[in-house]
Scaffold this motif. Structure first.
Motif, PDB file in Angstrom:
ATOM      1  N   TYR A   9      61.887 -51.096   7.014  1.00  0.00           N
ATOM      2  CA  TYR A   9      61.337 -51.457   5.722  1.00  0.00           C
ATOM      3  C   TYR A   9      61.790 -53.040   5.624  1.00  0.00           C
ATOM      4  CZ  TYR A   9      60.095 -46.627   4.907  1.00  0.00           C
ATOM      5  OH  TYR A   9      59.493 -45.450   5.129  1.00  0.00           O
ATOM      6  N   ARG A  10      60.767 -53.724   4.942  1.00  0.00           N
ATOM      7  CA  ARG A  10      60.952 -55.076   4.560  1.00  0.00           C
ATOM      8  C   ARG A  10      61.289 -54.854   3.003  1.00  0.00           C
ATOM      9  NH1 ARG A  10      55.722 -58.137   5.518  1.00  0.00           N
ATOM     10  NH2 ARG A  10      56.789 -59.529   4.327  1.00  0.00           N
ATOM     11  N   TRP A  11      62.277 -55.405   2.325  1.00  0.00           N
ATOM     12  CA  TRP A  11      62.528 -55.702   0.857  1.00  0.00           C
ATOM     13  C   TRP A  11      62.590 -56.961   0.243  1.00  0.00           C
ATOM     14  CZ3 TRP A  11      67.054 -57.499  -1.372  1.00  0.00           C
ATOM     15  CH2 TRP A  11      67.834 -57.736  -0.307  1.00  0.00           C
ATOM     16  N   ARG A  12      62.472 -57.068  -0.764  1.00  0.00           N
ATOM     17  CA  ARG A  12      62.770 -58.347  -1.571  1.00  0.00           C
ATOM     18  C   ARG A  12      63.092 -58.092  -3.033  1.00  0.00           C
ATOM     19  NH1 ARG A  12      56.276 -60.243  -2.529  1.00  0.00           N
ATOM     20  NH2 ARG A  12      55.783 -58.553  -4.312  1.00  0.00           N
ATOM     21  N   MET A  37      76.467 -48.291   3.568  1.00  0.00           N
ATOM     22  CA  MET A  37      76.570 -49.334   4.601  1.00  0.00           C
ATOM     23  C   MET A  37      75.588 -50.313   3.923  1.00  0.00           C
ATOM     24  SD  MET A  37      78.190 -48.008   7.027  1.00  0.00           S
ATOM     25  CE  MET A  37      77.699 -49.263   8.085  1.00  0.00           C
ATOM     26  N   PRO A  38      76.252 -51.822   4.136  1.00  0.00           N
ATOM     27  CA  PRO A  38      75.613 -52.895   3.558  1.00  0.00           C
ATOM     28  C   PRO A  38      74.298 -53.302   4.386  1.00  0.00           C
ATOM     29  CG  PRO A  38      77.350 -53.686   4.892  1.00  0.00           C
ATOM     30  CD  PRO A  38      77.587 -52.045   4.801  1.00  0.00           C
ATOM     31  N   ILE A  39      73.394 -53.662   3.375  1.00  0.00           N
ATOM     32  CA  ILE A  39      71.935 -53.859   3.972  1.00  0.00           C
ATOM     33  C   ILE A  39      71.968 -55.646   4.102  1.00  0.00           C
ATOM     34  CG2 ILE A  39      69.491 -54.087   3.604  1.00  0.00           C
ATOM     35  CD1 ILE A  39      69.971 -51.326   1.660  1.00  0.00           C
ATOM     36  N   GLY A  88      65.037 -59.246   3.032  1.00  0.00           N
ATOM     37  CA  GLY A  88      65.771 -58.519   4.414  1.00  0.00           C
ATOM     38  C   GLY A  88      64.918 -57.540   4.904  1.00  0.00           C
ATOM     39  N   GLU A  89      65.474 -56.805   5.893  1.00  0.00           N
ATOM     40  CA  GLU A  89      64.938 -55.676   6.640  1.00  0.00           C
ATOM     41  C   GLU A  89      65.945 -54.500   6.485  1.00  0.00           C
ATOM     42  OE1 GLU A  89      63.495 -56.372  10.421  1.00  0.00           O
ATOM     43  OE2 GLU A  89      61.359 -57.113   9.670  1.00  0.00           O
ATOM     44  N   TRP A  90      65.522 -53.468   6.431  1.00  0.00           N
ATOM     45  CA  TRP A  90      66.541 -52.162   6.231  1.00  0.00           C
ATOM     46  C   TRP A  90      65.551 -51.138   7.301  1.00  0.00           C
ATOM     47  CZ3 TRP A  90      65.490 -47.278   3.840  1.00  0.00           C
ATOM     48  CH2 TRP A  90      66.726 -46.284   3.963  1.00  0.00           C
ATOM     49  N   THR A  91      66.402 -50.574   8.426  1.00  0.00           N
ATOM     50  CA  THR A  91      66.064 -49.662   9.138  1.00  0.00           C
ATOM     51  C   THR A  91      66.580 -48.142   8.636  1.00  0.00           C
ATOM     52  OG1 THR A  91      66.024 -50.736  11.008  1.00  0.00           O
ATOM     53  CG2 THR A  91      66.059 -48.594  11.371  1.00  0.00           C
TER      54      THR A  91
END
Length: 500
Positions: free
Chosen positions: A34-37, A51-53, A64-67
């Motif tokens: 997932y992309r986030w902003r 866990m830090p993103i 950023g991006e998060w799996t």
């Protein structure tokens, strides 16, 4: 705690709808990227499940991006800005997800086929595959053969420092040989005054006194001697069977045991008679405890169970799925009369008989006509029949028939990722060659997946498979796939005809 204002609220891009969605309204699916902003400009920390993103600064704020993890369940986001904010949501299963019932079904299928293969293997080796206490069995011999090296090491350690104890025996000894003046000796001297040679030497020439000696005659060593003689008798029985491989190894092990029985510390002992109890030494001594446990396991084959070599967490469903697919292919071959010997599937550990299937460890079964089916078969530049000219390659499942290779690769993937996964299979077709002339050895490559194929149905079709000699098969717990079974038997038909 309330979320930040709408302007600072992190947003995630939803690929299904194509729009940016606030974090509290987003439906997250496992194993997706997932992309986030966010428009929040100050430095802050963003965590998912602790866990830090990762993030990078942009003109408008941060992004950023998060799996998402490969495991559904409760999902917690933490935002640390001026204050700490926690949001709980749910991580939903993806569309390929095998349910808990399916997971249980895979376990049951694997162990059921393992039991059938073990019965087949036991019949092939002319052994009682069940085994029973105090008598030879395939499971017992497998235990001896695979763990004898440990017993050998333990005996070396015991032989170097055997248990012993200090004993005192009363006897007549010469006066000059008395080393310890004990209260008993003083009392004897008082009771027998005037028996010495003179007033200066009041002690007689012969004295009734205690002599201290080290002895190895302790309970644990007596039990050890008894166990060695039982093992000696057992190995003589294995020497009398008709299989040369087992008979020769039994002779080698028997020679070792005979040498142990000649050890000096055992010469003065008698084997323990009667029931054997677990002493404190057998409980706590690091070497004697292992020795005793080995012999306890030696006769525990009247009732055995077959299990997996290691526990597989739910998040590693892809690993279990690979093992399950392999055992399903074994089942198809066994039911069609193509299975010859499956003994390489099994090993024996301290906790019982287990399937010897794990990542990066090759296991191979023998089929009719010299064909083989291998799990995690390794190909590298130095292998004999087939080599690679780049790097080591380890396909999950390899069927070898008449010098040709057919690769089946279980992929726990969703539909949209199957074209990329199938593209990766080209490295097997092009990279594995015959060592004799460098020609291609892989005839066909196939992916096996729980996906339904709704998004890439062309990859599942017969026309695509016949044209390109590659494709995708669907295989789910509780559901068979007749097309896959027919494909296997078509490949094996030539090998079966050779046998006929």
């Amino acid at each position: 705690m309330a979320l930040p204002s709408s302007g600072d609220n992190p947003e995630f891009y939803c690929s299904d709808t194509g729009i940016w969605t606030p974090i509290d309204q987003m439906l997250f699916e496992e194993a997706r990227i997932y992309r986030w902003r966010t428009s929040y400009r100050e430095p802050f920390q963003f965590f998912a499940l602790g866990m830090p993103i990762s993030m990078v600064r942009t003109v408008t704020g941060w992004e950023g991006e998060w799996t998402a993890p490969f495991q559904s369940g409760l999902l917690t986001f933490t935002i640390e800005q001026a204050e700490r904010i926690t949001l709980e949501t749910y991580l939903f299963p993806d569309k390929r997800k095998i349910t808990e019932a399916g997971y249980t079904q895979m376990i049951a299928d694997i162990l059921a086929e393992a039991a059938a293969c073990f019965q087949h293997c036991g019949a092939y080796l002319k052994f009682d595959s069940k085994g029973f206490a105090r008598k030879t069995s395939l499971a017992q011999w497998d235990y001896i053969d695979r763990s004898f090296y440990r017993l050998q090491q333990w005996f070396r350690d015991i032989q170097a420092r055997p248990l012993r104890r200090l004993t005192t025996n009363d006897q007549w000894i010469r006066r000059e040989n008395v080393k310890h003046v004990t209260p008993a000796l003083l009392a004897w001297s008082e009771r027998h005054p005037g028996n010495g040679m003179s007033r200066e030497i009041p002690v007689p020439e012969l004295v009734w006194s205690g002599v201290r000696e080290d002895t190895y005659s302790v309970y644990e060593n007596q039990v050890l001697l008894r166990q060695l003689r039982e093992l000696q008798h057992l190995l003589r029985e294995y020497q009398s069977i008709s299989l040369d491989a087992i008979r020769s190894k039994a002779g080698y092990y028997l020679d070792r045991v005979n040498g142990w029985l000649r050890s000096s510390f055992l010469q003065q002992l008698q084997p323990h008679a009667g029931s054997v109890v677990v002493s404190q030494v057998f409980r706590k001594h690091p070497i004697y405890r292992n020795w005793f446990s080995w012999f306890q396991q030696l006769y525990q084959f009247n009732e055995y169970s077959i299990g997996l070599q290691s526990s597989i967490p739910l998040k590693d469903t892809y690993h279990l799925y690979g093992i399950w697919v392999f055992m399903q292919l074994v089942k198809i071959l066994r039911e069609n009369g193509s299975l010859l010997n499956s003994s390489d599937l099994f090993t024996l550990e301290q906790n019982g008989l287990v399937l010897n299937l794990s990542e990066t460890k090759e296991s191979r079964i023998k089929l009719v006509g010299g064909a083989t089916l291998a799990y995690q078969r390794r190909f590298k530049p130095s292998t004999l029949d087939f080599v690679t000219y780049t790097h080591d390659m380890i396909p999950d499942i390899v069927l070898e028939v008449e010098g040709k290779l057919y690769i089946f690769d279980p992929k726990y993937r969703i539909d949209r990722n199957l074209p990329m996964a199938l593209g990766e299979m080209h490295k097997y077709r092009d990279g594995i060659v015959r060592s004799t002339d460098g020609s291609r050895a892989v005839e066909e490559v196939y992916i096996i997946t729980p996906a339904d194929g709704k998004e890439n149905s062309i990859l599942f079709g017969n026309d695509y498979m016949q044209k390109h000699r590659m494709g995708v098969y669907t295989l789910k717990p509780g559901e068979g796939n007749m097309k896959l079974a027919v494909k296997l038997m078509d490949i094996m038909r030539g090998s079966i005809e050779v046998m006929i």
